[in-house]
Design a protein around this motif. Structure first.
Motif: not given
Ligand SMILES: [Cu+2]
Length: 391
Positions: A123-149
């Motif tokens: 992704p492109p750089l932002g113009s600000s020299r400060t990045l504020t990241l508010h992230w969530k740690a989540k447990e979740a089902p992820i489909r990694i292929s058509t046959s596998t979750v």
């Protein structure tokens, strides 16, 4: 089987904790307990972090930014029932005899999990020299292929987590809110911080915050460091932070590839959970780029003839390197460390260590379909392969 199981560091820490409590009151024995924990923490600082964190109410914290939850920033705010979240997580997995990523949230709604290609574009750089990241740690089902979750443990609900793009010296203000059944944490390899405080675990419903300024340019891993790290990282809690040097590198088409391994149990109700015992044996079922086997064969990475192409290649592991190679190409530059001073030239293959990242560059002066692979072909065959299409 248990007779052959190596002792877990967190069990040793638990024992130190129990010894300390039994000897006298918790407060009275704090100094002795911290001394023990500190000695053990030297073996694996992150695992000791939660123990230290239990008592931070009595000493300054390196945490530099309050969370939106106010009192949840400091470890002193952790409720007594969560005084040692790392250890409790580890112990629960240890005693269950079927250590697995199949928590309730990791299974919920699995049948409706949809597949999406993980966009490898930096992704492109932002113009600000400060990045504020508010992230969530989540447990979740992820489909990694058509046959596998998979029963995933994630940052922001995907494997890998989001790509972070910044410059040397930028200010990264980071907060992790834990939503899920287990404690989680964040360890940025682009940061230099006391891991016992910044990288400590937060209990479900709580958060941890810290601020850092990347000192070196390069491709750096981030991952959950909660114990057992192998389980959290191996279940999907990792991603890339790309740090630009002060002087920009030559213009290029830029892509991020994070290799990881999956160690999966048999499907139950359509979901395959990560299997800790298999992780210890280190014979993965799947090895892939950006969380999905063969996804860039089905939908190749496209560039134009004459483009300079830059791959930021990381190995999240948890245990194996990525021996990165592009069939029919040569890398005119590989940066082993911080660009631009660590370049080597005329490279066919280079191994990116688990927990490491490197930058690979080429000029796409020949049209065609060029497979990029882990040239350790036992792992390439398990999904660590894609196609760069030069048009
Ligand atoms: Cu975690």
């Amino acid at each position: 089987m248990d007779n052959h199981r190596p002792p877990l560091l967190s069990d040793m820490l638990d024992q130190a904790f129990d010894d300390s409590v039994a000897a006298s009151s918790l407060a009275g024995n704090r100094r002795q307990f911290l001394a023990k924990a500190s000695r053990l923490g030297l073996l694996l600082p992150v695992a000791g972090a939660a123990l230290e964190a239990c008592y931070q109410g009595e000493k300054p914290s390196t945490v530099s930014k309050p969370t939106t939850q106010g009192d949840s920033t400091g470890a002193a705010a952790i409720a007594p029932s969560h005084q040692n979240p790392d250890s409790r997580s580890d112990t629960a997995l240890h005693t269950a005899h079927t250590p697995s990523s199949a928590t309730g949230p990791a299974l919920a709604g699995a049948s409706s999990a949809t597949f999406h290609r993980y966009d490898p574009t930096l992704p492109p750089l932002g113009s600000s020299r400060t990045l504020t990241l508010h992230w969530k740690a989540k447990e979740a089902p992820i489909r990694i292929s058509t046959s596998t979750v998979v029963a995933g443990w994630t940052f922001e609900g995907d494997i890998p987590g989001p790509i972070v793009h910044c410059r040397v010296g930028d200010t990264i203000e980071f907060t992790l809110m834990v939503e899920g059944a287990l404690p989680h944490s964040m360890d940025f390899h682009a940061a230099q911080l006391d891991p016992k405080t910044a990288f400590r675990s937060a209990a479900p419903g709580q958060s941890v915050s810290f601020t850092f300024r990347p000192k070196y340019a390069g491709a750096f891993l981030y991952h959950c460091g909660s114990a057992p790290v192998l389980m959290h990282l191996g279940s999907g809690m990792f991603g890339a932070i790309i740090v630009e040097p002060a002087e920009p590198l030559p213009a290029a088409k830029e892509f991020v590839l994070v290799q990881n391994e999956y160690y999966l149990a048999a499907a139950a109700n359509g979901v395959q959970a990560s299997d800790y015992s298999k992780m210890l044996v280190m014979n993965p079922d799947i090895v892939c780029f950006n969380g999905r086997p063969n996804q860039y064969i089905d939908a190749p990475i496209r560039v134009k003839r004459g483009d300079r192409v830059r791959f930021f290649v990381l190995s999240a592991g948890p245990s194996h390197p990525c021996n990165f190679h592009i069939v029919g190409e040569q890398f005119d530059t590989v940066y082993l460390g911080a660009p631009p001073t660590s370049a080597i030239h005329g490279v066919q293959t280079f191994s990116v260590a688990p927990g490491g990242g490197m930058i690979f560059e080429l000029v796409a002066d020949v049209a065609g379909a060029f497979p990029f692979v882990n040239h350790g072909f036992g792992h390439g065959q398990k999904g660590a392969i894609g196609v760069m299409l030069v048009e």
